[in-house]
Design a protein around this motif. Structure first.
Motif, short mmCIF file in Angstrom:
data_model
loop_
_atom_site.label_atom_id
_atom_site.label_comp_id
_atom_site.label_asym_id
_atom_site.label_seq_id
_atom_site.Cartn_x
_atom_site.Cartn_y
_atom_site.Cartn_z
N UNK A 177 0.76 -1.03 -0.15
CA UNK A 177 0.04 -0.03 -0.03
C UNK A 177 0.85 1.38 0.08
N UNK A 178 0.50 2.20 -0.96
CA UNK A 178 1.38 3.39 -1.09
C UNK A 178 0.72 4.65 -0.29
N UNK A 179 1.09 5.54 0.37
CA UNK A 179 0.52 6.48 0.86
C UNK A 179 1.46 7.77 1.15
N UNK A 180 0.83 9.01 1.30
CA UNK A 180 1.68 10.02 1.36
C UNK A 180 1.44 10.81 2.63
N UNK A 181 2.13 11.83 3.06
CA UNK A 181 1.99 12.66 4.00
C UNK A 181 2.52 13.84 3.48
N UNK A 182 1.62 14.86 2.81
CA UNK A 182 2.06 15.94 2.15
C UNK A 182 2.81 17.07 2.96
N UNK A 183 2.15 17.09 4.54
CA UNK A 183 2.87 17.97 5.31
C UNK A 183 4.17 17.56 5.65
N UNK A 184 4.60 16.43 5.63
CA UNK A 184 5.91 15.99 5.71
C UNK A 184 6.91 15.79 4.39
N UNK A 185 6.38 15.87 3.22
CA UNK A 185 6.67 15.56 1.94
C UNK A 185 7.32 14.34 2.07
N UNK A 211 6.43 10.16 1.37
CA UNK A 211 5.76 8.88 0.64
C UNK A 211 6.37 7.64 1.43
N UNK A 212 5.14 6.86 1.68
CA UNK A 212 5.35 5.26 2.27
C UNK A 212 5.07 4.20 1.41
N UNK A 213 5.61 3.17 1.60
CA UNK A 213 5.07 2.00 1.02
C UNK A 213 5.19 0.84 1.90
N UNK A 214 4.04 0.67 2.42
CA UNK A 214 3.70 -0.64 3.47
C UNK A 214 3.67 -1.88 2.57
N UNK A 215 4.59 -2.72 3.06
CA UNK A 215 4.68 -4.04 2.40
C UNK A 215 4.34 -5.19 3.51
N UNK A 216 3.29 -5.87 3.22
CA UNK A 216 2.99 -6.81 3.92
C UNK A 216 2.97 -8.29 3.13
N UNK A 217 2.97 -9.25 3.91
CA UNK A 217 2.94 -10.73 3.22
C UNK A 217 4.11 -10.80 2.52
N UNK A 218 5.40 -10.40 2.96
CA UNK A 218 6.50 -10.32 2.25
C UNK A 218 7.04 -11.85 1.62
N UNK A 219 7.73 -12.17 0.84
CA UNK A 219 8.21 -13.15 0.21
C UNK A 219 9.61 -13.12 -0.09
N UNK A 220 10.13 -14.27 -0.35
CA UNK A 220 11.63 -14.18 -0.97
C UNK A 220 11.66 -13.21 -2.27
N UNK A 221 10.74 -13.32 -3.07
CA UNK A 221 10.86 -12.70 -4.56
C UNK A 221 10.67 -11.23 -4.26
N UNK A 222 10.45 -10.80 -3.09
CA UNK A 222 10.43 -9.28 -2.80
C UNK A 222 11.80 -8.75 -2.36
#
Length: 127
Positions: free
Chosen positions: A69-77, A79-90
């Protein structure tokens, strides 16, 4: 001068989660888009996600859809990438980059459509 700094990488077991951050400076933040890419050893750079900074519209590659899931906090400039259920291919170095004016459609063009890049953060998924 545009600068992007990624952070939040690390080592995690399969099924685990990580949240990456991309802090942006020197960029007309509100008008553009930020893409997330990754590059595994011996492979090309893969575009996996993008977010439109003006309205938050996300874009995902099929390889991460439903897990990231990608998200942003414009006040802090930032951008985030929440990564769940990670596997070796990641396992890869993860980069963020500013679009070259094409918005998130540039994700489908590839890395050449993004102009400024961070130095990357390593993500390793291993048991």
């Amino acid at each position: 001068q545009v600068h992007l700094v990624e952070s939040g990488g690390g080592s995690v077991q399969p099924g685990g989660s990580l949240k990456l951050s991309c802090e942006v400076s020197g960029f007309t933040y509100a008008d553009g888009a930020i893409g997330w890419f990754r590059q595994a050893p011996g492979k090309g750079r893969e575009g996996i996600s993008c977010i439109d900074l003006s309205d938050g519209t996300p874009t995902y590659a099929d390889s991460v859809k439903g897990r990231f899931t990608v998200s942003r906090d414009n006040a802090k400039k930032t951008v985030y990438l929440q990564m769940n259920n990670l596997n070796a291919d990641d396992t890869a170095i993860y980069y963020c980059a500013t679009d070259g004016g094409g918005g998130c459609q540039a994700l489908y063009v590839g890395p050449t459509a993004f102009d400024y890049w961070g130095r990357g953060t390593q993500v390793t998924v291993s048991s």
